[in-house]
Scaffold this motif. Structure first.
Motif, PDB file in Angstrom:
ATOM      1  N   GLY A 191       0.823  -1.371   0.033  1.00 43.48           N
ATOM      2  CA  GLY A 191      -0.021   0.221  -0.080  1.00 43.48           C
ATOM      3  C   GLY A 191       0.740   1.044  -0.091  1.00 43.48           C
ATOM      4  N   VAL A 192       0.322   2.359   0.318  1.00 42.81           N
ATOM      5  CA  VAL A 192       1.092   3.556   0.535  1.00 42.81           C
ATOM      6  C   VAL A 192       2.412   3.608   0.980  1.00 42.81           C
ATOM      7  CG1 VAL A 192       0.816   6.039   1.378  1.00 42.81           C
ATOM      8  CG2 VAL A 192      -1.202   4.857   0.323  1.00 42.81           C
ATOM      9  N   PRO A 193       2.433   3.010   2.400  1.00 45.10           N
ATOM     10  CA  PRO A 193       3.855   3.235   2.875  1.00 45.10           C
ATOM     11  C   PRO A 193       4.737   2.282   1.985  1.00 45.10           C
ATOM     12  CG  PRO A 193       2.192   2.538   4.571  1.00 45.10           C
ATOM     13  CD  PRO A 193       1.506   2.537   3.301  1.00 45.10           C
ATOM     14  N   SER A 194       4.264   0.985   1.572  1.00 41.57           N
ATOM     15  CA  SER A 194       5.221   0.264   0.752  1.00 41.57           C
ATOM     16  C   SER A 194       5.736   1.418  -0.634  1.00 41.57           C
ATOM     17  CB  SER A 194       4.562  -0.828  -0.121  1.00 41.57           C
ATOM     18  OG  SER A 194       3.408  -1.349   0.807  1.00 41.57           O
ATOM     19  N   VAL A 195       5.006   1.962  -1.391  1.00 41.14           N
ATOM     20  CA  VAL A 195       5.412   2.668  -2.450  1.00 41.14           C
ATOM     21  C   VAL A 195       5.997   3.821  -1.971  1.00 41.14           C
ATOM     22  CG1 VAL A 195       4.268   3.798  -4.411  1.00 41.14           C
ATOM     23  CG2 VAL A 195       3.008   1.981  -3.509  1.00 41.14           C
ATOM     24  N   LYS A 196       5.755   4.645  -1.032  1.00 42.60           N
ATOM     25  CA  LYS A 196       6.555   5.723  -0.677  1.00 42.60           C
ATOM     26  C   LYS A 196       8.142   5.373  -0.069  1.00 42.60           C
ATOM     27  CE  LYS A 196       2.525   8.733   0.058  1.00 42.60           C
ATOM     28  NZ  LYS A 196       1.696   9.652   0.766  1.00 42.60           N
ATOM     29  N   ALA A 197       8.009   4.395   0.725  1.00 44.44           N
ATOM     30  CA  ALA A 197       9.479   3.954   1.038  1.00 44.44           C
ATOM     31  C   ALA A 197      10.162   3.651  -0.242  1.00 44.44           C
ATOM     32  CB  ALA A 197       9.323   2.792   2.176  1.00 44.44           C
ATOM     33  N   ASN A 198       9.566   2.975  -1.249  1.00 40.99           N
ATOM     34  CA  ASN A 198      10.525   2.406  -2.340  1.00 40.99           C
ATOM     35  C   ASN A 198      10.914   3.478  -3.385  1.00 40.99           C
ATOM     36  OD1 ASN A 198      10.213   0.465  -5.007  1.00 40.99           O
ATOM     37  ND2 ASN A 198      11.166  -0.170  -2.865  1.00 40.99           N
ATOM     38  N   VAL A 231       6.351   1.560  -7.969  1.00 40.18           N
ATOM     39  CA  VAL A 231       6.708   2.932  -7.946  1.00 40.18           C
ATOM     40  C   VAL A 231       6.908   3.776  -9.038  1.00 40.18           C
ATOM     41  CG1 VAL A 231       9.163   2.796  -7.011  1.00 40.18           C
ATOM     42  CG2 VAL A 231       7.545   4.831  -6.335  1.00 40.18           C
ATOM     43  N   GLU A 232       7.674   2.922  -9.952  1.00 42.23           N
ATOM     44  CA  GLU A 232       8.073   3.389 -11.082  1.00 42.23           C
ATOM     45  C   GLU A 232       6.655   3.629 -12.091  1.00 42.23           C
ATOM     46  OE1 GLU A 232      11.559   1.582  -9.668  1.00 42.23           O
ATOM     47  OE2 GLU A 232       9.509   1.001  -9.915  1.00 42.23           O
ATOM     48  N   GLU A 233       5.749   2.738 -11.961  1.00 41.66           N
ATOM     49  CA  GLU A 233       4.356   3.009 -12.752  1.00 41.66           C
ATOM     50  C   GLU A 233       3.662   4.155 -12.199  1.00 41.66           C
ATOM     51  OE1 GLU A 233       3.413  -1.284 -14.376  1.00 41.66           O
ATOM     52  OE2 GLU A 233       3.467  -1.385 -12.214  1.00 41.66           O
ATOM     53  N   PHE A 234       3.600   4.343 -10.973  1.00 39.11           N
ATOM     54  CA  PHE A 234       2.918   5.323 -10.483  1.00 39.11           C
ATOM     55  C   PHE A 234       3.661   6.790 -10.771  1.00 39.11           C
ATOM     56  CE2 PHE A 234       1.342   2.562  -7.072  1.00 39.11           C
ATOM     57  CZ  PHE A 234       0.016   2.898  -7.123  1.00 39.11           C
ATOM     58  N   ALA A 235       4.964   6.613 -10.860  1.00 36.90           N
ATOM     59  CA  ALA A 235       5.581   7.735 -11.512  1.00 36.90           C
ATOM     60  C   ALA A 235       5.324   8.081 -12.946  1.00 36.90           C
ATOM     61  CB  ALA A 235       7.235   7.702 -11.586  1.00 36.90           C
ATOM     62  N   ARG A 236       5.135   6.925 -13.820  1.00 30.60           N
ATOM     63  CA  ARG A 236       4.830   7.296 -15.433  1.00 30.60           C
ATOM     64  C   ARG A 236       3.429   7.985 -15.327  1.00 30.60           C
ATOM     65  NH1 ARG A 236       7.066   2.115 -16.482  1.00 30.60           N
ATOM     66  NH2 ARG A 236       4.866   1.353 -16.961  1.00 30.60           N
ATOM     67  N   ILE A 237       2.431   7.560 -14.495  1.00 29.84           N
ATOM     68  CA  ILE A 237       0.975   7.925 -14.373  1.00 29.84           C
ATOM     69  C   ILE A 237       0.998   9.634 -14.106  1.00 29.84           C
ATOM     70  CG2 ILE A 237      -1.115   7.918 -13.502  1.00 29.84           C
ATOM     71  CD1 ILE A 237      -0.641   5.002 -12.714  1.00 29.84           C
ATOM     72  N   ALA A 238       1.824   9.797 -13.249  1.00 33.10           N
ATOM     73  CA  ALA A 238       2.026  11.148 -12.842  1.00 33.10           C
ATOM     74  C   ALA A 238       2.554  12.027 -13.769  1.00 33.10           C
ATOM     75  CB  ALA A 238       2.754  11.415 -11.352  1.00 33.10           C
ATOM     76  N   GLU A 239       3.561  11.530 -14.520  1.00 32.42           N
ATOM     77  CA  GLU A 239       4.296  12.072 -15.565  1.00 32.42           C
ATOM     78  C   GLU A 239       3.295  12.200 -16.843  1.00 32.42           C
ATOM     79  OE1 GLU A 239       8.102  11.011 -18.100  1.00 32.42           O
ATOM     80  OE2 GLU A 239       8.166  10.785 -15.912  1.00 32.42           O
ATOM     81  N   CYS A 240       2.707  11.389 -17.272  1.00 31.06           N
ATOM     82  CA  CYS A 240       1.629  11.417 -18.110  1.00 31.06           C
ATOM     83  C   CYS A 240       0.676  12.275 -18.096  1.00 31.06           C
ATOM     84  CB  CYS A 240       1.230   9.949 -18.830  1.00 31.06           C
ATOM     85  SG  CYS A 240       2.412   8.831 -19.302  1.00 31.06           S
ATOM     86  N   ALA A 241       0.072  12.334 -16.839  1.00 29.40           N
ATOM     87  CA  ALA A 241      -0.879  13.391 -16.645  1.00 29.40           C
ATOM     88  C   ALA A 241      -0.327  14.768 -16.619  1.00 29.40           C
ATOM     89  CB  ALA A 241      -1.554  13.110 -15.109  1.00 29.40           C
ATOM     90  N   LYS A 242       0.799  14.861 -16.231  1.00 27.81           N
ATOM     91  CA  LYS A 242       1.328  16.285 -16.192  1.00 27.81           C
ATOM     92  C   LYS A 242       1.723  16.691 -17.830  1.00 27.81           C
ATOM     93  CE  LYS A 242       5.609  18.513 -14.404  1.00 27.81           C
ATOM     94  NZ  LYS A 242       6.579  18.030 -13.633  1.00 27.81           N
TER      95      LYS A 242
END
Length: 305
Positions: free
Chosen positions: A175-182, A276-287
């Motif tokens: 969950g959130v702690p896993s992704v943010k720590a990573n 976490v890399e996939e979450f970063a890509r989503i944020a990047e694409c939305a941006k």
């Protein structure tokens, strides 16, 4: 003449209780205080943390000093961050009495760790702490974010929190702690700690989690704040698909789907399956989509739809 610490410098069960009695300290649930009373356990923590003789270690929540003394045996310097007035006032004297030859290598910061933005002395290279259960994750993330010089971390936390921090995508507790720590580090569960090494004994088991700072930050044009916003939205409604869960964050389900597709992520996927890399890509694409939309609006001529 040897300057190594005396064999009995570490605190045992009787020492901890005596210190607490002298100070009038009663461990409080509010601050998640459970003092380690076993010298073998704190030495094991220091070994597992791979503390080196040139390390500058920051410790959060030193309490009566059980782990602090063990860290001072191994590290070059130790800075402890303590919020409790009585404990903060007493710790320097404990260090001076039990390990006088290392006292000059110790510094105390009397503060809430969540408000600490700078530390005395050289930048810390390691974080080693028995973190209070109720604030473990926010404190850990704050320290990793605020002090990029921290290369290695070992924290003792509630077993359930340890499992969450070290969970891999696809796990039920990811969950959130896993992704943010990573985002900051490679994370591993490296041990278990029983209840009987604490006073008072907690009603939960503890776990050790090791974090090794990423050699290279995750490659993305999105900021940490932007990536974490996606993570928070994705796990706010775990049972929903990402198309639905991210609709509020993106402005609409259609906008969420567009960002997901552009990032190569199925709109039907759920947050617990993403790295976490996939979450970063989503944020990047939305941006990038927002930037394109702004550009299209700016380039339209007046009077044209």
């Amino acid at each position: 003449m040897s300057s190594s610490p005396v064999p009995d410098a570490l605190l045992g069960p009787a020492d901890v209780r005596e210190l607490a009695a002298v100070l009038g300290v009663r461990p409080t649930k509010q601050r998640g205080q459970n003092f380690v009373i076993d010298a073998n356990t704190v030495r094991r923590i220091v070994r597992t943390a791979e503390v080196r003789s040139d390390d500058v270690v920051v410790e959060v929540g030193p309490g009566l000093g059980s782990l602090t003394l063990a860290l001072l045996e191994a590290a070059d310097r130790v800075t402890a961050v303590e919020i409790d007035d009585v404990l903060a006032g007493a710790l320097p004297a404990t260090i001076a009495a039990r390990m006088p030859e290392r006292a000059a290598r110790f510094a105390l910061v009397h503060s809430d760790a969540m408000h600490v933005t700078e530390l005395p002395g050289p930048p810390p290279t390691a974080l080693v702490a028995n973190l209070p259960y109720n604030v473990a994750v926010p404190v850990l993330l704050h320290m990793l974010d605020t002090f990029p010089s921290i290369e290695r971390t070992l924290v003792m936390v509630q077993a359930e929190v340890a499992d969450r921090l070290a969970a891999a995508p696809g796990s039920k507790v990811y969950g959130v702690p896993s992704v943010k720590a990573n985002w900051y580090a490679e994370v591993k569960r490296v041990g278990a700690i029983g209840r009987n090494v604490f006073w008072p004994a907690p009603n939960v088991d503890s776990g050790l989690v090791a974090l090794t700072r990423r050699a290279e930050p995750i490659k993305t044009t999105a900021s940490k704040r932007e990536v974490f916003a996606v993570v928070d939205a994705a796990f706010a409604q775990r049972r929903k698909t990402l198309r639905a869960a991210l609709s509020g964050w993106a402005g609409s389900a259609a906008a969420a789907e567009a960002a997901l597709v552009a990032a190569g992520v199925s709109p039907q996927a759920r947050g617990e399956s993403l790295t976490v890399e996939e979450f970063a890509r989503i944020a990047e694409c939305a941006k990038s989509q927002d930037t394109e939309a702004d550009t299209d609006t700016d380039t339209k001529e007046p009077g044209h739809q």
